[in-house]
Write an enzyme that holds these catalytic residues in place. Structure first.
Site, PDB file in Angstrom:
ATOM      1  N   SER A   1       2.055   1.619  -2.691  1.00 38.60           N
ATOM      2  CA  SER A   1       1.162   0.474  -2.847  1.00 38.60           C
ATOM      3  C   SER A   1      -0.242   0.676  -2.273  1.00 38.60           C
ATOM      4  CB  SER A   1       1.789  -0.750  -2.172  1.00 38.60           C
ATOM      5  OG  SER A   1       2.111  -0.449  -0.823  1.00 38.60           O
TER       6      SER A   1
ATOM      7  N   ASP B   1      -2.357  -8.393   3.929  1.00 38.25           N
ATOM      8  CA  ASP B   1      -1.030  -8.959   4.147  1.00 38.25           C
ATOM      9  C   ASP B   1      -0.322  -8.153   5.236  1.00 38.25           C
ATOM     10  OD1 ASP B   1      -0.024  -6.655   2.986  1.00 38.25           O
ATOM     11  OD2 ASP B   1       0.546  -7.598   1.101  1.00 38.25           O
TER      12      ASP B   1
ATOM     13  N   HIS C   1      -0.857  -4.234   4.084  1.00 36.29           N
ATOM     14  CA  HIS C   1      -1.956  -3.663   3.306  1.00 36.29           C
ATOM     15  C   HIS C   1      -3.329  -4.111   3.775  1.00 36.29           C
ATOM     16  CE1 HIS C   1       1.622  -4.010   0.584  1.00 36.29           C
ATOM     17  NE2 HIS C   1       1.352  -2.724   0.490  1.00 36.29           N
TER      18      HIS C   1
END
Ligand SMILES: *[C@@H]1O[C@H](CO)[C@@H](O)[C@H](O)[C@H]1NC(C)=O
Ligand SMILES: *[C@@H]1O[C@H](CO)[C@@H](O)[C@H](O)[C@H]1NC(C)=O
Ligand SMILES: *[C@@H]1O[C@H](CO)[C@@H](O)[C@H](O)[C@H]1NC(C)=O
Length: 353
Positions: free
Chosen positions: A48, A326, A329
């Protein structure tokens, strides 16, 4: 001692680091405009931190992800741009198409195979591990979608940011074996990057592991005021082994094909810099290690709504003031600063060997 610490921290470990054509027609190659030999192409592998839209049914496709850029959810685990977008702009090309969204006319800048939540080995998230991601590139080469010349002038970006460690700690419930796990992990990573090189790619940027003890999912135990050193040591050890391996690989091939991007120090100095820029009151109100999109309890529920449509998260006023978007990230502004820190090593990507 180590065992006890591991057990103490386990409940706070993430459930997932979302953290996780050319055609051969009777022997003649028919290209679909991919072979624009003047542009460098970027091939991205990992999770991610670099995924730009492969994880189709994930929160990255839900609000408030993407709220800063492009202004709506776009498959990135951030409020805006992520590391791979910045590397593409460094190479002066558009961000490469996510593999899940590829068609015959959007392959000219390369492909992004990265998928949130995955790793080098199997993790807690279903999705293509790095081996499978490289298989996908190999298939495209076999189908002549990309030629050998395409790959020779291409750059690969590899970012595996810790989902393997999360899986390891959740499954093994102990940190004592972690050093031998690191050895196993880097060995497989080494095999993987050599495969990318054997396909023809001559510049391969490999991200060092970020300080995992600074991720909000971990710093929840310090009320987001300080990083957890024990876990940063895991990152440090990982990076030492990786740097040593990369050195050996370059010696083997006799040129600097493999380049590392020091995300570890880029994260730490960015956090420090942003902290110094905050005024005294703001720092107290909003500890810098606290994410902008803050989950409910210990879960990363950014983007999650319950059956009644009630949000399971809170959102800060200005995402640009938070390093983290978050629980795992960085925000776009966080990535932007990390990218600035990486500038000096990025030059190696465009050097001729
Ligand atoms: C290919 O995808 C792009 C977006 O990446 C889209 O704009 C374009 O219309 C698509 N082309 C075809 C032929 O499907
Ligand atoms: C990657 O995934 C494939 C398919 O699930 C699996 O067969 C393979 O063993 C995995 N590779 C590694 C290194 O874990
Ligand atoms: C648990 O630890 C052992 C020993 O390091 C390792 O071989 C194994 O892969 C680990 N299991 C998981 C699920 O990570």
């Amino acid at each position: 001692m180590a065992k006890q610490l591991a057990i103490t921290f386990l409940p706070f470990l993430p459930l997932l680091l979302f953290t996780s054509i050319t055609e051969m027609v009777e022997g003649t190659k028919k290209t679909y405009g991919v072979t624009d030999s003047n542009t460098v192409k970027l091939f991205v592998f990992g999770d991610s931190y670099v995924d730009t839209g492969n994880f189709l049914d994930s929160p990255s496709y839900r609000a408030p992800y993407g709220m800063t850029n492009p202004g709506k959810p776009a498959g990135r685990f951030s409020d805006g741009r992520v590391l791979s977008d910045y590397i593409a702009s460094f190479l002066k090309i558009d961000t490469p198409t996510p593999y899940s969204l590829k068609n015959s006319s959007n392959l000219q800048y390369g492909i992004n195979f990265a998928h949130g939540g995955v790793g080098i080995f199997e993790t807690l998230t279903k999705g293509p591990n790095m081996t499978v991601q490289i298989d996908s590139l190999e298939n495209l080469v076999q189908q002549n979608v990309y030629t050998k010349q395409d790959l020779e002038s291409s750059v690969a970006l590899v970012a595996v940011s810790g989902n393997d460690y999360t899986a390891f700690l959740v499954n093994n419930k102990s940190i004592t074996e972690i050093k031998s796990f690191t050895e196993t992990l880097i060995k497989q990573l080494s095999t993987n990057v050599q495969r990318i090189h054997n396909l023809g790619v001559n510049k391969i940027a490999i991200g060092l592991l970020e300080p995992i003890g600074c991720l909000p999912q971990i710093t929840v135990v310090t009320f987001h005021l300080a990083c957890v050193d024990l876990l940063n040591l895991v990152s440090q050890n990982h990076n030492e082994v990786l740097l040593q391996t990369v050195k050996q690989l370059n010696e083997q091939v006799g040129k600097s094909v493999f380049v590392t991007l020091d995300l570890y120090n880029a994260f730490l100095s960015t956090i420090k810099m942003m902290q110094e820029n905050q005024d005294e009151n703001l720092r107290l109100l909003n500890p810098l290690l606290k994410p902008c999109c803050n989950g409910d309890g210990f879960k990363n529920s950014c983007g999650v709504v319950d059956d009644k449509g009630e949000k399971k998260y809170s959102l800060c006023d200005k995402p640009e003031d938070s390093f983290f978007w978050d629980y795992v990230h960085p925000s776009q502004n966080g990535w932007n600063s990390v990218y600035t820190q990486l500038q000096s090593s990025l030059g190696q990507l465009t050097d001729k060997n």
